[in-house]
Design a protein around this motif. Structure first.
Motif, PDB file in Angstrom:
ATOM      1  N   VAL A   4       0.691  -1.269   0.072  1.00 14.04           N
ATOM      2  CA  VAL A   4       0.311  -0.100  -0.103  1.00 14.04           C
ATOM      3  C   VAL A   4       1.010   1.207   0.077  1.00 14.04           C
ATOM      4  O   VAL A   4       1.965   1.382   0.776  1.00 14.04           O
ATOM      5  N   PRO A   5       0.604   2.188  -0.721  1.00  9.23           N
ATOM      6  CA  PRO A   5       1.527   3.424  -0.939  1.00  9.23           C
ATOM      7  C   PRO A   5       1.400   4.190   0.366  1.00  9.23           C
ATOM      8  O   PRO A   5       0.540   4.106   1.312  1.00  9.23           O
ATOM      9  N   GLN A   6       2.354   5.019   0.735  1.00  8.71           N
ATOM     10  CA  GLN A   6       2.475   5.569   2.026  1.00  8.71           C
ATOM     11  C   GLN A   6       1.474   6.181   2.362  1.00  8.71           C
ATOM     12  O   GLN A   6       0.966   6.262   3.523  1.00  8.71           O
ATOM     13  N   LEU A   7       0.793   7.198   1.529  1.00 10.21           N
ATOM     14  CA  LEU A   7      -0.342   8.266   1.707  1.00 10.21           C
ATOM     15  C   LEU A   7      -1.612   7.446   2.239  1.00 10.21           C
ATOM     16  O   LEU A   7      -2.124   7.535   3.182  1.00 10.21           O
ATOM     17  N   GLU A   8      -1.809   6.172   1.628  1.00 13.94           N
ATOM     18  CA  GLU A   8      -2.844   5.309   1.738  1.00 13.94           C
ATOM     19  C   GLU A   8      -2.703   4.600   3.083  1.00 13.94           C
ATOM     20  O   GLU A   8      -3.508   4.487   3.861  1.00 13.94           O
ATOM     21  N   LYS A   9      -1.517   3.946   3.161  1.00 19.75           N
ATOM     22  CA  LYS A   9      -0.872   3.532   4.544  1.00 19.75           C
ATOM     23  C   LYS A   9      -1.438   4.485   5.642  1.00 19.75           C
ATOM     24  O   LYS A   9      -1.986   3.905   6.788  1.00 19.75           O
ATOM     25  N   LEU A  10      -1.013   5.842   5.594  1.00 14.13           N
ATOM     26  CA  LEU A  10      -1.222   6.551   6.880  1.00 14.13           C
ATOM     27  C   LEU A  10      -2.701   6.799   6.975  1.00 14.13           C
ATOM     28  O   LEU A  10      -3.326   6.806   7.902  1.00 14.13           O
ATOM     29  N   GLN A  11      -3.491   6.795   6.001  1.00 12.80           N
ATOM     30  CA  GLN A  11      -4.921   7.088   6.107  1.00 12.80           C
ATOM     31  C   GLN A  11      -5.351   5.911   6.777  1.00 12.80           C
ATOM     32  O   GLN A  11      -6.445   5.959   7.626  1.00 12.80           O
ATOM     33  N   LEU A  12      -5.162   4.712   6.369  1.00 12.09           N
ATOM     34  CA  LEU A  12      -5.410   3.392   7.114  1.00 12.09           C
ATOM     35  C   LEU A  12      -5.205   3.230   8.347  1.00 12.09           C
ATOM     36  O   LEU A  12      -6.050   3.053   9.216  1.00 12.09           O
ATOM     37  N   GLU A  13      -3.795   3.648   8.665  1.00  5.65           N
ATOM     38  CA  GLU A  13      -3.691   3.737  10.116  1.00  5.65           C
ATOM     39  C   GLU A  13      -4.484   4.841  10.869  1.00  5.65           C
ATOM     40  O   GLU A  13      -4.794   4.491  12.074  1.00  5.65           O
ATOM     41  N   GLU A  14      -4.635   5.796  10.420  1.00  4.37           N
ATOM     42  CA  GLU A  14      -5.620   6.853  11.108  1.00  4.37           C
ATOM     43  C   GLU A  14      -6.800   6.372  11.169  1.00  4.37           C
ATOM     44  O   GLU A  14      -7.575   6.550  12.187  1.00  4.37           O
ATOM     45  N   GLN A  15      -7.497   5.898  10.094  1.00  5.86           N
ATOM     46  CA  GLN A  15      -8.689   5.144  10.175  1.00  5.86           C
ATOM     47  C   GLN A  15      -8.900   3.907  11.351  1.00  5.86           C
ATOM     48  O   GLN A  15      -9.858   4.046  11.914  1.00  5.86           O
ATOM     49  N   GLN A  16      -7.739   3.334  11.517  1.00  5.88           N
ATOM     50  CA  GLN A  16      -7.671   2.138  12.545  1.00  5.88           C
ATOM     51  C   GLN A  16      -7.573   2.739  13.918  1.00  5.88           C
ATOM     52  O   GLN A  16      -8.378   2.252  14.741  1.00  5.88           O
ATOM     53  N   GLN A  17      -7.068   3.988  14.010  1.00  6.65           N
ATOM     54  CA  GLN A  17      -6.911   4.456  15.214  1.00  6.65           C
ATOM     55  C   GLN A  17      -8.188   5.211  15.567  1.00  6.65           C
ATOM     56  O   GLN A  17      -8.987   4.860  16.870  1.00  6.65           O
ATOM     57  N   ILE A  41     -11.118   3.855  14.575  1.00 10.73           N
ATOM     58  CA  ILE A  41     -11.980   2.793  14.895  1.00 10.73           C
ATOM     59  C   ILE A  41     -11.703   2.280  16.226  1.00 10.73           C
ATOM     60  O   ILE A  41     -12.576   1.587  16.977  1.00 10.73           O
ATOM     61  N   LYS A  42     -10.672   2.129  16.730  1.00 11.10           N
ATOM     62  CA  LYS A  42     -10.112   1.340  17.850  1.00 11.10           C
ATOM     63  C   LYS A  42     -10.568   2.165  18.985  1.00 11.10           C
ATOM     64  O   LYS A  42     -11.019   1.742  19.933  1.00 11.10           O
ATOM     65  N   ALA A  43     -10.274   3.676  18.865  1.00 12.39           N
ATOM     66  CA  ALA A  43     -11.005   4.571  19.756  1.00 12.39           C
ATOM     67  C   ALA A  43     -12.306   4.405  20.203  1.00 12.39           C
ATOM     68  O   ALA A  43     -12.937   4.448  21.142  1.00 12.39           O
ATOM     69  N   ALA A  44     -13.107   4.229  18.899  1.00 10.24           N
ATOM     70  CA  ALA A  44     -14.540   4.047  18.891  1.00 10.24           C
ATOM     71  C   ALA A  44     -15.090   2.745  19.546  1.00 10.24           C
ATOM     72  O   ALA A  44     -15.973   2.536  20.519  1.00 10.24           O
ATOM     73  N   ILE A  45     -14.203   1.546  19.578  1.00 12.13           N
ATOM     74  CA  ILE A  45     -14.468   0.485  20.107  1.00 12.13           C
ATOM     75  C   ILE A  45     -14.156   0.588  21.523  1.00 12.13           C
ATOM     76  O   ILE A  45     -14.784   0.106  22.158  1.00 12.13           O
ATOM     77  N   ASP A  46     -13.191   1.189  22.004  1.00 14.24           N
ATOM     78  CA  ASP A  46     -12.661   1.324  23.317  1.00 14.24           C
ATOM     79  C   ASP A  46     -13.754   2.134  23.963  1.00 14.24           C
ATOM     80  O   ASP A  46     -13.715   1.906  25.430  1.00 14.24           O
ATOM     81  N   GLN A  47     -14.595   2.903  23.372  1.00 14.22           N
ATOM     82  CA  GLN A  47     -15.485   3.653  24.056  1.00 14.22           C
ATOM     83  C   GLN A  47     -17.062   2.960  24.391  1.00 14.22           C
ATOM     84  O   GLN A  47     -17.673   3.349  25.045  1.00 14.22           O
ATOM     85  N   LEU A  48     -17.082   1.608  23.569  1.00  7.65           N
ATOM     86  CA  LEU A  48     -18.119   0.875  24.019  1.00  7.65           C
ATOM     87  C   LEU A  48     -18.236   0.363  25.197  1.00  7.65           C
ATOM     88  O   LEU A  48     -17.091  -0.097  25.894  1.00  7.65           O
TER      89      LEU A  48
END
Length: 183
Positions: free
Chosen positions: A110-123, A125-132
């Motif tokens: 995955v290109p670096q820009l997309e990789k950063l976007q994926l990592e940000e999305q994962q963060q 999502i993880k934050a939202a799950i942790d709030q459940l």
């Protein structure tokens, strides 16, 4: 394929080859930790619970009959051990900001820009799950991250299938709302 590989290790272990257990521990330790962390809300306690769970599984390996996947059997032990330890210690919840046990492993192509976007999305999502709430976070993790079936989740948690489906439905709605807000 994984089930066959697991069964081969279990068969070797039952015959006295204790080194084969290391393969199973290495394979399942991350998700076991994730499950325990969702229940205990404390990293140190989760690590202790996982260690205790693997010891229990090792001692009880002869009771594993193969009617379910090994992971389902193991995660049931992890879940119940974590619940028992959490009750004993009457833990207070703490924020889960440390990402040291995050299993996220993006494809290296995955290109670096997309990789950063994926990592940000994962963060997010993880934050939202942790709030459940605890149960919802656990079931979402098992269902989506571990790709456990409803039946496997029922076995692990002891909840009915309809209860699991209802909790997952509510959790998805909460995640949808939280992610709209975060994004």
């Amino acid at each position: 394929m994984d089930t066959i590989e697991d069964q081969q290790c279990i068969d070797k272990l039952k015959k006295g080859d204790t080194a084969s257990y290391a393969f199973l521990v290495d394979k399942y330790k991350d998700m076991a930790f994730t499950i325990s962390l969702k229940v205990t809300k404390n990293r140190v306690t989760a690590e202790d619970a996982v260690q205790e769970s693997f010891i229990k599984a090792y001692i009880s390996i002869h009771s594993f009959k193969g009617h379910s996947k090994f992971s389902t059997w193991l995660y049931t032990i992890v879940y119940r051990t974590s619940l028992a330890i959490a009750k004993e210690q009457k833990l207070q919840t703490v924020p889960l900001n440390d990402r040291s046990h995050n299993n996220y492993n993006p494809d290296h192509s995955v290109p670096q820009l997309e990789k950063l976007q994926l990592e940000e999305q994962q963060q997010y999502i993880k934050a939202a799950i942790d709030q459940l709430p605890e149960k919802e976070a656990l079931l979402v993790t098992l269902y989506y991250r571990n790709e456990s079936s409803i039946k496997e989740i029922c076995t692990i948690t002891g909840f009915s299938a309809s209860n699991v489906k209802i909790i997952l439905f509510r959790a998805r709605k909460k995640l949808e709302n939280d992610l709209k807000f975060l994004l």
